[in-house]
Write a protein that holds these residues in place. Structure first.
Motif, PDB file in Angstrom:
ATOM      1  N   LEU A 108       1.122  -1.460   0.397  1.00 54.75           N
ATOM      2  CA  LEU A 108       0.154  -0.195  -0.522  1.00 54.75           C
ATOM      3  C   LEU A 108       0.993   0.775  -0.065  1.00 54.75           C
ATOM      4  CD1 LEU A 108      -2.708  -0.943   2.985  1.00 54.75           C
ATOM      5  CD2 LEU A 108      -2.332  -1.361  -0.153  1.00 54.75           C
ATOM      6  N   HIS A 109       1.972   0.969  -1.268  1.00 54.26           N
ATOM      7  CA  HIS A 109       2.410   2.722  -0.941  1.00 54.26           C
ATOM      8  C   HIS A 109       2.285   3.715  -0.752  1.00 54.26           C
ATOM      9  CE1 HIS A 109       2.396   1.777  -5.003  1.00 54.26           C
ATOM     10  NE2 HIS A 109       2.622   0.979  -5.803  1.00 54.26           N
ATOM     11  N   HIS A 110       1.429   3.746  -1.428  1.00 48.90           N
ATOM     12  CA  HIS A 110       0.342   5.228  -2.302  1.00 48.90           C
ATOM     13  C   HIS A 110      -0.376   5.342  -0.518  1.00 48.90           C
ATOM     14  CE1 HIS A 110      -2.741   1.598  -3.103  1.00 48.90           C
ATOM     15  NE2 HIS A 110      -2.878   2.625  -2.261  1.00 48.90           N
ATOM     16  N   GLN A 111      -1.002   4.584   0.329  1.00 50.72           N
ATOM     17  CA  GLN A 111      -1.034   5.175   1.328  1.00 50.72           C
ATOM     18  C   GLN A 111       0.012   5.359   2.771  1.00 50.72           C
ATOM     19  OE1 GLN A 111      -4.467   2.978   2.708  1.00 50.72           O
ATOM     20  NE2 GLN A 111      -5.032   2.827   0.776  1.00 50.72           N
ATOM     21  N   ARG A 112       0.861   5.059   1.885  1.00 50.96           N
ATOM     22  CA  ARG A 112       2.569   4.880   3.277  1.00 50.96           C
ATOM     23  C   ARG A 112       2.392   6.644   3.944  1.00 50.96           C
ATOM     24  NH1 ARG A 112       7.468   2.986   3.670  1.00 50.96           N
ATOM     25  NH2 ARG A 112       7.428   1.043   2.223  1.00 50.96           N
ATOM     26  N   VAL A 113       3.169   6.557   5.420  1.00 53.09           N
ATOM     27  CA  VAL A 113       2.464   7.999   5.871  1.00 53.09           C
ATOM     28  C   VAL A 113       4.265   7.606   7.214  1.00 53.09           C
ATOM     29  CG1 VAL A 113       0.514   8.144   6.271  1.00 53.09           C
ATOM     30  CG2 VAL A 113       0.993   6.894   7.368  1.00 53.09           C
ATOM     31  N   VAL A 114       5.471   6.638   6.519  1.00 56.23           N
ATOM     32  CA  VAL A 114       6.187   5.983   7.329  1.00 56.23           C
ATOM     33  C   VAL A 114       7.396   5.677   6.657  1.00 56.23           C
ATOM     34  CG1 VAL A 114       7.170   4.980   9.333  1.00 56.23           C
ATOM     35  CG2 VAL A 114       4.806   5.558   9.716  1.00 56.23           C
ATOM     36  N   SER A 115       7.631   6.418   5.572  1.00 53.79           N
ATOM     37  CA  SER A 115       9.169   5.966   4.921  1.00 53.79           C
ATOM     38  C   SER A 115       9.733   4.668   5.630  1.00 53.79           C
ATOM     39  CB  SER A 115       9.820   6.875   5.090  1.00 53.79           C
ATOM     40  OG  SER A 115      10.884   7.043   6.542  1.00 53.79           O
TER      41      SER A 115
END
Length: 137
Positions: A108-115
């Motif tokens: 779900l990389h498009h929803q990522r908030v933590v790198s």
């Protein structure tokens, strides 16, 4: 729960209730039979009184702490949890307690908030292992 079931069955199931389970699983590693006991605790049950959490910590030999890369709050609680584990386990002995931090939902990389870098740096600063995975994939 999804990551645990994926490890045990190689299948992905997307929806789970808020249940706590203990699983047992045999696995051959380097020609040796290993028996795993996994105490899977949903995040909603981790905010219980300290005695329940202390009991789980004393029961375990190692820890895998999973956060969602799409949920900053699940990541932000990790330092406190790791400090609690280390104080409980390492205070009794000189041995380092094995702890791995796992960032889940890599798909779900498009929803990522933590790198990924934040996860790696946290693990490095707390002397833990680090992986980023996708239970779905």
């Amino acid at each position: 729960a999804a990551l645990t079931v994926r490890f045990l069955t190689r299948r992905f199931i997307g929806e789970y209730g808020d249940m706590e389970f203990i699983y047992s699983h045999n696995l051959t590693v380097d020609g040796r039979e290993i028996l795993f006991h996994i105490w899977d605790v949903p995040s909603s049950q981790q905010a219980e009184d300290g005695s329940s959490e202390e009991k789980r910590i004393q029961w375990a030999d190692s820890f895998v702490l999973v956060y969602s890369i799409c949920d900053r709050a699940s990541f932000n609680i990790l330092p406190l949890k790791i400090q609690f584990i280390k104080a409980a386990k390492e205070g009794q002995s000189q041995e380092k307690v094995p702890i791995v931090i796992v960032g889940n939902k890599r798909d779900l990389h498009h929803q990522r908030v933590v790198s990924s870098e934040e996860g790696r740096l946290l693990a490095l600063s707390l002397d833990c292992g680090f992986y980023e995975v996708s239970a779905a994939e």
